[in-house]
Scaffold this motif. Structure first.
Motif: not given
Length: 251
Positions: A143-145, A147-153
């Motif tokens: 997973l990535g992170l 800038p708004d704190g989302h991960t995956a979609s």
């Protein structure tokens, strides 16, 4: 964050990707030893591309490519040859090393995003031989992170955050005016290992919020494997906002 989270702070991006590649290979070898196969869900974005390139060059310990099965934790609603396709990015590096039959991409070229999500969910159910109410158990989900704190979609304020039965959904993301295809939290949290990658000073602020502000209620904070490891691999630039006790915690 939980006291059981593993935090690894590496000096440079190069060190980060080298360490992530070593962990990737270790998890793969362990999975093959235990079950005869390694099932991994890849992430998109710019950060993992360096990891994929490193794995593909063979500059790490040998990968069991013929026993590795690739999936995607999320995908843009675009054809596989589109510049924004997560599949296209991965295919340029890591996927070419595995047998074509071992790669399971999201059919994001389908015009109906809901149909694409349902089709991919059925792919998972078939591959993992799931019964009603079951969730797949991946050996590793990357997973990535955002800038708004989302991960995956799984973006803040979107409907997919409340989904607890489906494996894959088409999530409307208003700020992009488009659907994204994404795994749901039950799938992420059923993994044997979830590994977040974060690199660069632009991730410092949001990484601090995710790891040190439990009131933030960000999507990334909801990733909590129920019977598995949660590993954060970050470089020093991304970790500049973290308190010293977190940066110096043993992995």
């Amino acid at each position: 964050m939980s006291s059981s989270d593993e935090i690894r702070v590496l000096p440079t991006p190069a060190d980060l990707f080298q360490a992530a590649a070593a962990e990737f290979v270790t998890i793969a070898a362990d999975a093959v030893r235990k079950s005869g196969r390694f099932c991994v869900a890849l992430s998109g974005g710019s950060t993992p591309k360096s990891l994929y390139s490193l794995l593909a060059t063979g500059k790490t310990a040998a990968m069991p490519w013929d026993k590795t099965y690739f999936f995607f934790g999320d995908e843009r609603h675009v054809p596989p040859d589109h510049p924004e396709s997560n599949y296209r990015m991965a295919n340029e590096d890591i996927l070419s090393k595995a047998p074509a039959a071992n790669v399971f991409r999201v059919p994001a070229e389908m015009k109906d995003a809901d149909a694409a999500a349902s089709t991919y969910e059925q792919t998972l159910r078939t591959f993992f031989r799931l019964g009603s109410g079951d969730f797949p158990r991946f050996d590793l989900i990357l997973l990535g992170l955002g800038p708004d704190g989302h991960t995956a979609s799984l973006f803040p304020g979107t409907s997919a955050l409340a989904e607890n039965k489906k494996l894959v959904v088409a999530n409307w993301v208003e700020k992009f005016k488009t659907y994204r295809l994404t795994f749901t939290f039950p799938v992420l949290n059923n993994a044997a290992c979830v590994m977040f990658l974060a690199s660069g000073a632009d991730k410092a602020g949001i990484l601090h919020e995710v790891l040190e502000n439990p009131q933030a209620d960000l999507p990334s904070q909801r990733v909590r494997p129920t019977n598995g490891r949660l590993v954060w691999m970050v470089d020093q630039a991304a970790a500049t906002g973290l308190s010293q006790n977190i940066k110096t915690r043993p992995a």
